[in-house]
Design an enzyme around this catalytic site. Structure first.
Site, PDB file in Angstrom:
ATOM      1  N   SER A  64      11.933-105.637   3.793  1.00 12.38           N
ATOM      2  CA  SER A  64      12.015-105.649   2.331  1.00 12.38           C
ATOM      3  C   SER A  64      11.073-106.660   1.697  1.00 12.38           C
ATOM      4  O   SER A  64      10.444-106.383   0.669  1.00 12.38           O
ATOM      5  CB  SER A  64      13.454-105.940   1.889  1.00 12.38           C
ATOM      6  OG  SER A  64      14.314-104.911   2.307  1.00 12.38           O
ATOM      7  N   ARG A 155      20.842-107.336  14.109  1.00 14.24           N
ATOM      8  CA  ARG A 155      20.729-106.583  12.854  1.00 14.24           C
ATOM      9  C   ARG A 155      19.362-105.916  12.774  1.00 14.24           C
ATOM     10  O   ARG A 155      19.255-104.728  12.473  1.00 14.24           O
ATOM     11  CB  ARG A 155      20.951-107.525  11.670  1.00 14.24           C
ATOM     12  CG  ARG A 155      20.925-106.872  10.301  1.00 14.24           C
ATOM     13  CD  ARG A 155      21.095-107.951   9.237  1.00 14.24           C
ATOM     14  NE  ARG A 155      21.041-107.421   7.892  1.00 14.24           N
ATOM     15  CZ  ARG A 155      22.100-107.077   7.168  1.00 14.24           C
ATOM     16  NH1 ARG A 155      23.308-107.186   7.676  1.00 14.24           N
ATOM     17  NH2 ARG A 155      21.960-106.637   5.924  1.00 14.24           N
ATOM     18  N   ASP A 156      18.316-106.683  13.041  1.00 15.00           N
ATOM     19  CA  ASP A 156      16.974-106.120  13.151  1.00 15.00           C
ATOM     20  C   ASP A 156      16.625-105.829  14.609  1.00 15.00           C
ATOM     21  O   ASP A 156      15.481-105.494  14.929  1.00 15.00           O
ATOM     22  CB  ASP A 156      15.942-107.076  12.551  1.00 15.00           C
ATOM     23  CG  ASP A 156      16.126-107.223  11.046  1.00 15.00           C
ATOM     24  OD1 ASP A 156      16.357-106.190  10.385  1.00 15.00           O
ATOM     25  OD2 ASP A 156      16.056-108.347  10.535  1.00 15.00           O
ATOM     26  N   ASP A 404      19.619 -99.461   2.942  1.00 24.49           N
ATOM     27  CA  ASP A 404      19.297-100.526   3.886  1.00 24.49           C
ATOM     28  C   ASP A 404      20.527-101.335   4.263  1.00 24.49           C
ATOM     29  O   ASP A 404      20.805-101.541   5.446  1.00 24.49           O
ATOM     30  CB  ASP A 404      18.239-101.450   3.287  1.00 24.49           C
ATOM     31  CG  ASP A 404      17.721-102.461   4.301  1.00 24.49           C
ATOM     32  OD1 ASP A 404      17.393-102.032   5.427  1.00 24.49           O
ATOM     33  OD2 ASP A 404      17.634-103.651   3.983  1.00 24.49           O
ATOM     34  N   HIS A 408      22.301-101.116   7.902  1.00 25.22           N
ATOM     35  CA  HIS A 408      22.343-102.246   8.839  1.00 25.22           C
ATOM     36  C   HIS A 408      23.691-102.375   9.537  1.00 25.22           C
ATOM     37  O   HIS A 408      23.777-103.028  10.583  1.00 25.22           O
ATOM     38  CB  HIS A 408      22.040-103.554   8.106  1.00 25.22           C
ATOM     39  CG  HIS A 408      20.583-103.831   7.947  1.00 25.22           C
ATOM     40  ND1 HIS A 408      19.695-103.796   8.997  1.00 25.22           N
ATOM     41  CD2 HIS A 408      19.845-104.168   6.852  1.00 25.22           C
ATOM     42  CE1 HIS A 408      18.484-104.097   8.564  1.00 25.22           C
ATOM     43  NE2 HIS A 408      18.542-104.319   7.267  1.00 25.22           N
ATOM     44  N   ASP A 445      10.744 -99.139   0.516  1.00 28.59           N
ATOM     45  CA  ASP A 445       9.964-100.258   1.054  1.00 28.59           C
ATOM     46  C   ASP A 445       9.818-100.217   2.567  1.00 28.59           C
ATOM     47  O   ASP A 445       8.905-100.809   3.132  1.00 28.59           O
ATOM     48  CB  ASP A 445      10.577-101.588   0.619  1.00 28.59           C
ATOM     49  CG  ASP A 445      12.065-101.681   0.937  1.00 28.59           C
ATOM     50  OD1 ASP A 445      12.665-100.661   1.343  1.00 28.59           O
ATOM     51  OD2 ASP A 445      12.643-102.773   0.773  1.00 28.59           O
TER      52      ASP A 445
END
Length: 517
Positions: A64, A155-156, A404, A408, A445
């Site tokens: 983002s 999370r990522d 998003d 997540h 994004d």
């Protein structure tokens, strides 16, 4: 030349990626009659939102912060991640004046270096390679006490993937013959950005005082204990690492802290807790008098701390161009993405431009957004519709956080509901713009909600993706969409649609070409 329609609205659907794969695709599974109509009826294309196209390393997923910097600047912005990687390649990282001065100060006073950061290979907020390098720098400059306070990702990255990072970090300590883990905690606590201060307090107390819910002899053991409790990496509770014969680590007066996160939004709150004399987020039972607190990049203009890699601020951003022309613009988002449509969209500028209004809608106070997948999208939409009807604004820029933030969580059904909520909101905005004679651009994004399962790890996919994102121009003007674009082309295209010549710093590629009447 005829006067273009107004207002021109830009809706950024955060995490709404494009993929023709239907398996685990929450966007495909959702009932989206408005989206389907807009996609079928109006000029559209897909644009790149990751890797080198947005100033990141090749194959690096978008995020983002990066997305909004590129969108608002109208050009490719080379990110701090890329700049730090370049410094590692050239070796200049190890001679960085800010970092070496901080280490040397600790060495001279026989004090400890405490390294904070997200121990992750994701490269979204931090990268474990940067942490390895900082540990190496400190030890090779003869610091005798080097401690790592690691935030875990999940999370990522895949929800249970931290063991590889922990083992690699431990191998680095072994190779260097010095340094160790001092604590582990999930990013849910240490990297909150929504003023949920009890979360930050848990991380602060762990780092500053060694106070923790749990104790383990090694980071590997700490992670195994967390998994046994049913926690995933993101939610690992405060755990201090105390090898046999050692005492718990705490930050002492005269010590140095170096925070290795390069992305600012989730680094600010815990930084405030360590550096602000008049901090009010929670009661600090102990506040160490640090020799220095160093941040890898600039987290806030308000922070009076050394920065290893100062920001490079772009000029002639989209918002600045509008302000110079005396036009009125509105930025609106809920809390989770407010900084993105303001600070990041403006190229790292905190203050609004002349003629720029901002509306912040509070995000719901829930632990995770699968509990309320609609988030505050309806309230955001209420305010957009009012703004359109006011006839005050030339441009309205909005971020919808749902795809998003709910994506997540890894909850497929909740993410489907989030997408359907956004679809209903799109219908209301479209109707209001039709009544006002305005136009609409819809994009995203980065990707997320279009991939909800990780087949490799056989678990939910909670990270961003490398996918392109959609771009739709909703207008009754005859137009055609062009291919081969990226996020950097969106606002230059908007200026073109407004009969404004983009400044020379911006991309020259247009995503839309108006047809002759």
């Amino acid at each position: 030349m005829s006067t273009p329609p107004r207002p021109l609205a830009l809706l950024i659907l955060d995490g709404w990626g494009y993929s023709e794969e239907t398996a685990s695709n929450a966007i495909h599974a959702a009932h989206t009659p408005i989206w389907d109509t807009l996609w079928d009826r109006y000029p559209h294309t897909i644009i790149r939102a990751s890797g080198a196209e947005v100033g990141l390393p090749n194959e690096q997923m978008g995020n983002s912060e990066v997305g909004h910097l590129n969108l608002g600047s109208g050009r490719v912005i080379y990110q701090e991640y890329t700049r730090v990687n370049r410094a590692l390649r050239t070796g200049s990282f190890f001679t960085n004046h800010t970092l070496t001065e901080a280490v040397d100060r600790a060495v001279k006073s026989d004090k400890a270096i405490h390294i904070l950061g997200l121990l992750s290979p994701s490269g979204i907020h931090c990268h474990e390679d940067h942490i390895h390098a900082m540990v190496e720098l400190a030890i090779k400059r003869r610091c005798q006490e080097v401690y790592l306070h690691a935030f875990l990702d999940g999370r990522d990255t895949a929800p249970k993937s931290a063991q590889a990072s922990i083992l690699a970090m431990q191998a680095k300590f072994t190779e260097l013959g010095k340094g160790r883990f001092a604590s582990l905690i999930g990013r849910y606590y240490g990297m909150d950005r929504d003023h949920r201060w009890p979360r930050i307090q848990a991380a602060y107390n762990l780092i500053a005082t060694g106070q923790a819910e749990y104790e383990a002899e090694s980071a590997k053991q700490a992670l195994a204990m967390a998994y046994e409790r049913g926690e995933t990496d993101e939610f690992v509770q405060a755990t201090r690492i105390v090898p046999s014969g050692k005492a718990p680590v705490q930050v002492k007066d005269g010590d140095v802290i170096i925070f290795m996160n390069f992305r600012s939004d989730r680094a600010r709150q815990i930084t405030r807790a360590f550096i602000e004399p008049d901090f009010t987020g929670f009661e600090r039972l102990y506040w160490p008098k640090l020799a220095q607190f160093v941040s890898l990049t600039e987290y806030s203009k308000e922070f009076d701390i050394p920065v290893a890699f100062p920001s490079e601020k772009p000029q002639n951003t989209f918002g600045q161009v509008l302000a110079k022309l005396g036009l009125h613009q509105l930025r609106i988002a809920e809390t989770e993405k407010y900084a993105h449509v303001t600070f990041f969209f403006n190229g790292g500028r905190e203050q609004p431009f002349e003629g720029e209004d901002r509306i912040l809608i509070p995000s719901p106070q829930v632990d995770t957004y699968d509990q309320k997948p609609e988030m505050s999208a309806v309230e955001v939409t209420d305010n957009i519709v009012k703004a359109i009807e006011s006839d005050k604004y030339d441009v309205i820029i909005c971020n919808y956080a749902n795809p998003d933030m709910v994506g997540h969580t890894g909850d497929f059904n909740a993410t489907v509901k989030a997408i359907e909520t956004i679809d209903q909101c799109l219908g209301r905005v479209w109707a209001a713009l039709q009544s006002a004679g305005g136009e609409l651009i819809i994009t995203a994004d980065h990707g997320n909600a279009e991939k909800m399962y990780n087949a490799q790890y056989q678990q939910p996919h909670t990270a961003h993706t490398h996918n392109a994102v959609p771009f739709i121009f909703v207008s009754e003007r005859a137009a055609i969409a062009s291919a081969n674009g990226s996020l950097a082309d969106v606002t230059p295209t908007m200026l073109y649609l407004m009969n404004i010549k983009p400044p020379p710093e911006m991309s020259e590629h247009r995503l839309i070409e108006l047809s002759s009447p």
